[in-house]
Design a protein around this motif. Sequence first.
Motif, PDB file in Angstrom:
ATOM      1  N   GLU A  87       0.813  -1.204   0.000  1.00 34.22           N
ATOM      2  CA  GLU A  87       0.000   0.000   0.000  1.00 34.22           C
ATOM      3  C   GLU A  87       0.855   1.265   0.000  1.00 34.22           C
ATOM      4  O   GLU A  87       0.535   2.232  -0.696  1.00 34.22           O
ATOM      5  N   GLN A 140      -1.241   6.121 -10.017  1.00 34.24           N
ATOM      6  CA  GLN A 140      -2.608   5.805  -9.604  1.00 34.24           C
ATOM      7  C   GLN A 140      -2.837   6.191  -8.144  1.00 34.24           C
ATOM      8  O   GLN A 140      -3.897   6.710  -7.784  1.00 34.24           O
ATOM      9  N   TRP A 154      -5.416   8.994  -6.698  1.00 33.82           N
ATOM     10  CA  TRP A 154      -6.386   8.632  -5.669  1.00 33.82           C
ATOM     11  C   TRP A 154      -6.281   9.581  -4.478  1.00 33.82           C
ATOM     12  O   TRP A 154      -7.295  10.022  -3.933  1.00 33.82           O
ATOM     13  N   GLU A 183      -8.110  12.866  -4.862  1.00 27.05           N
ATOM     14  CA  GLU A 183      -9.569  12.857  -4.896  1.00 27.05           C
ATOM     15  C   GLU A 183     -10.126  13.288  -3.543  1.00 27.05           C
ATOM     16  O   GLU A 183      -9.466  13.137  -2.514  1.00 27.05           O
ATOM     17  N   GLU A 205     -11.965  12.872  -0.242  1.00 26.37           N
ATOM     18  CA  GLU A 205     -11.977  11.664   0.585  1.00 26.37           C
ATOM     19  C   GLU A 205     -13.297  10.896   0.488  1.00 26.37           C
ATOM     20  O   GLU A 205     -13.306   9.670   0.399  1.00 26.37           O
ATOM     21  N   LYS A 206     -14.415  11.587   0.471  1.00 25.60           N
ATOM     22  CA  LYS A 206     -15.700  10.894   0.431  1.00 25.60           C
ATOM     23  C   LYS A 206     -16.003  10.302  -0.946  1.00 25.60           C
ATOM     24  O   LYS A 206     -16.904   9.486  -1.092  1.00 25.60           O
ATOM     25  N   GLU A 207     -15.226  10.692  -1.981  1.00 26.90           N
ATOM     26  CA  GLU A 207     -15.436  10.155  -3.328  1.00 26.90           C
ATOM     27  C   GLU A 207     -14.432   9.067  -3.698  1.00 26.90           C
ATOM     28  O   GLU A 207     -14.515   8.477  -4.769  1.00 26.90           O
ATOM     29  N   ARG A 208     -13.486   8.810  -2.828  1.00 23.90           N
ATOM     30  CA  ARG A 208     -12.446   7.811  -3.108  1.00 23.90           C
ATOM     31  C   ARG A 208     -12.986   6.387  -3.034  1.00 23.90           C
ATOM     32  O   ARG A 208     -13.822   6.066  -2.208  1.00 23.90           O
ATOM     33  N   GLU A 209     -12.431   5.543  -3.891  1.00 25.55           N
ATOM     34  CA  GLU A 209     -12.679   4.109  -3.788  1.00 25.55           C
ATOM     35  C   GLU A 209     -12.030   3.636  -2.487  1.00 25.55           C
ATOM     36  O   GLU A 209     -10.890   4.003  -2.195  1.00 25.55           O
ATOM     37  N   PRO A 210     -12.694   2.808  -1.696  1.00 21.88           N
ATOM     38  CA  PRO A 210     -12.159   2.449  -0.378  1.00 21.88           C
ATOM     39  C   PRO A 210     -10.916   1.555  -0.425  1.00 21.88           C
ATOM     40  O   PRO A 210     -10.061   1.648   0.451  1.00 21.88           O
ATOM     41  N   ASP A 211     -10.783   0.669  -1.412  1.00 19.76           N
ATOM     42  CA  ASP A 211      -9.623  -0.218  -1.481  1.00 19.76           C
ATOM     43  C   ASP A 211      -9.110  -0.274  -2.920  1.00 19.76           C
ATOM     44  O   ASP A 211      -9.325  -1.253  -3.635  1.00 19.76           O
ATOM     45  N   PRO A 212      -8.427   0.769  -3.366  1.00 20.10           N
ATOM     46  CA  PRO A 212      -8.031   0.864  -4.768  1.00 20.10           C
ATOM     47  C   PRO A 212      -6.684   0.213  -5.114  1.00 20.10           C
ATOM     48  O   PRO A 212      -6.284   0.196  -6.270  1.00 20.10           O
TER      49      PRO A 212
END
Length: 149
Positions: free
Chosen positions: A89, A97, A101, A104, A106-113
């Motif tokens: 990580e 990438q 990320w 972005e 925080e509330k729009e981020r993919e949780p586990d990208p």
Amino acid sequence: MPRSLSESKIIRDLADDLRGHLVRKAIRALQVMPVNGLLSGDDSGLANVWDEICVQLQIEQSLYWSAYEQVIYAFVVAYVDELQLHELEAIWLITEQGEDWDCELEKEREPDPVLKDDVVEYVVGCVYQAALDWTNERIRRFLDLQYMD
């Protein structure tokens, strides 16, 4: 000047150290692989696969470049597979990438990208950059002969 504590700086430093370790490990593995009739020929003066990779990236990739690429990827994939999750990580966060990320909301981020392939591509790119910058007497001699022809 006192240093201030920064989570992002700690993560970047950790990731840079890990990336450097993986690149050095790949280089060492390629340096112990003998040339033995590789593309440059037995009389090239190059001593190992790493020398061969360096000259191919510094001059021109041969038609058989994909064979070298496969070897590099195989080593890097194996080393990335050995990482602990937090190490993977941390490195991912310094990839393109990961940086995208991080920018972005925080509330729009993919949780586990986090994708292992992103880390592999990043480390392989760092190995290539090291090969572009690498030199030694054998490589210099080989390049001199190429430019004399």
